[in-house]
Design a protein around this motif. Structure first.
Motif, PDB file in Angstrom:
ATOM      1  N   GLY A  38       0.817  -1.203   0.000  1.00 36.49           N
ATOM      2  CA  GLY A  38       0.000   0.000   0.000  1.00 36.49           C
ATOM      3  C   GLY A  38       0.851   1.253   0.000  1.00 36.49           C
ATOM      4  N   CYS A  39       0.186   2.408  -0.064  1.00 41.08           N
ATOM      5  CA  CYS A  39       0.926   3.673  -0.107  1.00 41.08           C
ATOM      6  C   CYS A  39       1.670   3.900   1.206  1.00 41.08           C
ATOM      7  CB  CYS A  39      -0.023   4.828  -0.417  1.00 41.08           C
ATOM      8  SG  CYS A  39      -1.383   5.049   0.740  1.00 41.08           S
ATOM      9  N   LEU A  98       3.549  -5.001  -5.998  1.00 38.07           N
ATOM     10  CA  LEU A  98       2.599  -3.918  -6.266  1.00 38.07           C
ATOM     11  C   LEU A  98       1.246  -4.445  -6.718  1.00 38.07           C
ATOM     12  CD1 LEU A  98       4.910  -1.315  -8.007  1.00 38.07           C
ATOM     13  CD2 LEU A  98       4.067  -1.318  -5.663  1.00 38.07           C
ATOM     14  N   HIS A 145      -3.326  -1.811  -4.747  1.00 32.84           N
ATOM     15  CA  HIS A 145      -3.724  -0.931  -3.630  1.00 32.84           C
ATOM     16  C   HIS A 145      -4.546   0.269  -4.120  1.00 32.84           C
ATOM     17  CE1 HIS A 145      -3.769   1.090   0.167  1.00 32.84           C
ATOM     18  NE2 HIS A 145      -3.276   2.180  -0.398  1.00 32.84           N
ATOM     19  N   GLN A 166       0.237   3.303  -6.704  1.00 31.19           N
ATOM     20  CA  GLN A 166      -0.318   2.995  -5.371  1.00 31.19           C
ATOM     21  C   GLN A 166      -1.048   4.188  -4.758  1.00 31.19           C
ATOM     22  OE1 GLN A 166       3.695   2.009  -4.798  1.00 31.19           O
ATOM     23  NE2 GLN A 166       3.201   0.779  -2.999  1.00 31.19           N
ATOM     24  N   HIS A 196      -7.538   1.895  -0.800  1.00 33.19           N
ATOM     25  CA  HIS A 196      -6.923   3.228  -0.743  1.00 33.19           C
ATOM     26  C   HIS A 196      -7.913   4.371  -0.505  1.00 33.19           C
ATOM     27  CE1 HIS A 196      -3.751   6.115  -1.286  1.00 33.19           C
ATOM     28  NE2 HIS A 196      -4.172   6.559  -2.458  1.00 33.19           N
TER      29      HIS A 196
END
Ligand SMILES: [Zn+2]
Ligand SMILES: [Zn+2]
Lengths: 257, 271
Positions: free
Chosen positions: B61-62, B111, B122, B128, B157
């Motif tokens: 995730g970010c 990713l 994500h 992302q 997200h």
């Protein structure tokens, strides 16, 4: 009426650029705007002359509006001014020696000018950019899937996208389209809705300097939406030098396809 | 087969436990996680240990990326300026408490993940940090699914779950090349494509404090959005005890964050 000339990829080829400037002057409809969509330079010292020529248009020439291309981006990366730190793309494409070649080709005082260039230009409903709204290296071609073209247009909400990365001249029209969309959230379900596409276009503007003796660029009229691709032949192969343009005006070097 | 997909746990161990037992109750055969294991919440290490112990395939995730890479110059890890200020405090806190092996685990997360005609990311397949909000133009949304080659794109997200169906997509194209005088007409069509946003286990923003995730049944082709109650007060208390910004506890109890409304949801980081 406004007429635009849009070109890309001079790549340090001053003779080619001069030939195109001469061709622009010869147009029956005067060209008021000149857009240069990047790659004015390449890793050759002659690039310096091209930059100087771009920066000092003559009184009867439109003032060029320039954005960054792939080569400009690589140069900025080498000088620590890019959006990424490492010149990986440059090395992958041309080998490690190219780092020094490019570094040596463009003097420091030119780098500031390159740095001042925009990533892309937005005029009226037109995005003018080297690659695309995604990346300077994004290469749009006549074979790019339609949905990808539409995405590149919609990212900037442009009706026209002029690009130069591929070096090709092409007119890619998305004439119409539709999709049925419905959304379900925890709290509601929307009934399916037909979403329509309004017509949009991607234009490949050609390349000025890559092929010796032959430059391609694009004329555009934003009022009529008329697109014209021009091919300009120049140099000794065509039996005259670009400098002789004034003596032998139109004939030989304006073969249009 | 029932496939459970969850995202954005954000260090909320209570919520993760509640969702895992709901997944058990629903008899899901497989579980995927779309990242953001850490950040905002008070138990980043425990959450990662649980995901690892259960061997749940997870994409990065970010927040997971930012903890590994460090926050860098582009402010777009956060949807708005206000969110950014608060986010930085949470980032620094998480960065300090996280165990080295947890950081290593986050660093090696892929990713995207693929399972037959399903793709898991994500934010979006391109980035992302991209927010695929339900309002995104239908063709842009369709491009995101088509870019993966899958039929269903699972993403997170945004912290708000939804299912978007994009059906009978078609485009008419005309391409003209120089030298060839005749333009070429082609058409493009796409069968049903779907985007499924899994919402958020540990930091929901759909207006209620309950954890959210989704279940996809590939036998019936049904997608179910799940909302799971849990003792969020416990997490709120732990947020405050650990010295994280109290506003995180407040918004967890509301299931809303006004500052998290993206200033520019389509912005894509260019770093
Ligand atoms: Zn998240
Ligand atoms: Zn995220």
């Amino acid at each position: 009426m406004t007429n635009w000339a849009i070109l890309s990829g001079i790549e340090g080829n001053l003779a080619a650029y001069e030939a195109v400037l001469a061709d622009i002057k010869r147009q029956r409809q005067p060209i008021e705007e000149l857009y240069i969509l990047g790659d004015a330079i390449a890793a050759i010292p002659e690039s310096t002359n091209v930059i100087q020529r771009i920066r000092s248009p003559r009184p009867d020439e439109p003032v060029p509006q320039v954005c960054q291309g792939w080569w400009e981006e690589q140069l900025l990366i080498l000088h620590g001014l890019g959006r990424t730190g490492e010149p990986t793309e440059l090395i992958e494409r041309y080998g490690i020696e190219m780092v020094k070649t490019l570094w040596d080709a463009i003097p420091r005082e030119m780098v500031e000018w390159v740095r001042s260039l925009d990533f892309g230009l937005f005029e009226l409903d037109c995005l003018l950019i080297h690659g695309s709204s995604v990346d300077v290296g994004d290469e749009l071609t006549p074979d790019t899937p339609a949905i990808q073209m539409l995405d590149r247009l919609m990212r900037m909400d442009a009706n026209m996208l002029f690009c130069g990365r591929s070096g090709l001249t092409f007119q890619y029209e998305i004439q119409q389209g539709s999709v049925t969309s419905s959304i379900t959230t925890l709290d509601q379900v929307t009934t399916p809705q037909a979403i329509l596409v309004k017509p949009r276009q991607v234009i490949g503007v050609g390349n000025i300097g890559r092929i010796p003796g032959q430059a391609t660029y694009t004329l555009y009229n934003p009022y009529t939406n008329h697109i014209e691709f021009r091919t300009v032949r120049y140099g000794s192969g065509k039996g005259f030098q670009p400098l002789k343009d004034k003596l032998f005006p139109p004939l030989n070097n304006r073969l249009m396809t | 087969m029932k496939i459970a997909v969850m995202s954005c746990i954000h260090g909320n161990y209570e919520a993760l436990n509640a969702v895992l037992s709901d997944i058990d109750d629903q008899n899901a055969d497989k579980v995927y996680c779309l990242g953001d294991l850490v950040g905002y919440g008070p138990h980043p290490n425990a959450v990662v240990e649980m995901i690892r112990a259960l061997d749940i395939p997870t994409c990065q995730g970010c927040w997971d990326e930012d903890i590994v890479e460090g926050l860098n110059s582009c402010e777009c890890s956060y949807p708005s300026v206000l969110a950014e200020k608060r986010g930085k405090v949470a980032h620094d806190w998480t960065n300090q408490v996280i165990h080295p092996e947890v950081r290593e685990y986050l660093a090696q997360l892929p990713l995207s993940l693929r399972d037959d005609n399903l793709c898991f990311v994500h934010g979006s397949p391109h980035n992302q940090h991209e927010y695929l909000m339900p309002e995104v133009d239908a063709f842009v949304a369709m491009e995101r699914v088509l870019a993966t080659g899958a039929d269903i794109l699972f993403c997170g997200h945004t912290h708000v779950p939804y299912v978007r169906s994009l059906d009978v997509g078609q485009l008419q194209i005309r391409v003209k090349l120089t030298g060839k005088s005749e333009p070429q007409n082609t058409s493009f069509s796409a069968p049903l494509k779907r985007i499924v946003n899994a919402g958020s286990v540990g930091e929901p923003r759909h207006g209620r404090p309950n954890a959210t995730y989704v279940i996809y049944d590939n036998d019936t082709d049904q997608i179910t959005l799940r909302e799971v109650e849990y003792d969020y007060q416990k997490t709120c208390a732990a947020i405050i005890e650990n010295g994280l910004p109290p506003v995180f506890a407040w918004r967890l109890s509301k299931g809303l964050e006004y500052a998290e409304r993206a200033d520019d949801p389509t912005h894509v980081c260019e770093r």
